[in-house]
Design a protein around this motif. Sequence first.
Motif: not given
Length: 140
Positions: A16, A21, A35, A38-41, A69, A75-76
């Motif tokens: 991060c 982030l 994180c 939100n599944n951002s990581c 994600t 997302g990813t």
Amino acid sequence: MTFRSRATAVTLAALCTVAGLAGTASASTSGATACAGNNSCATVSGVAGHASANNGGADCAYKNLCLYTGANFTGTRFDLYTCKTYSLSQWNGVGSDYNNQTPSAVAVYYGQTGNRLYSLDPGWTFPSHNFSPVWSVKNC
């Protein structure tokens, strides 16, 4: 938020920071992180993530179980091809998945203790579901 291991929390904090982030990662349950929820990581063991094409899952190649994600195949995207059990880390919010594998390859999702949570038959999708209880996935 509780992290699955202290090493994960330390690695997350480093990632991060590098990614710029906001927020801090902590092994404790106090404080918000960039994180959280939100599944951002989110990561999948041994699999590189790719930006999804945001095309309703059409970017999921045949013979893959694709994890996204974000809801609705955004997302990813993580493409799970090799038949094995994959560990998930930092999947703590709503995402989506598409089982675009051969007719006999049922994907099975497992919880923290290895308990079977649910399965996804070939050709089926979860356009929006909470990945928080999922700790691993066997794609075949």
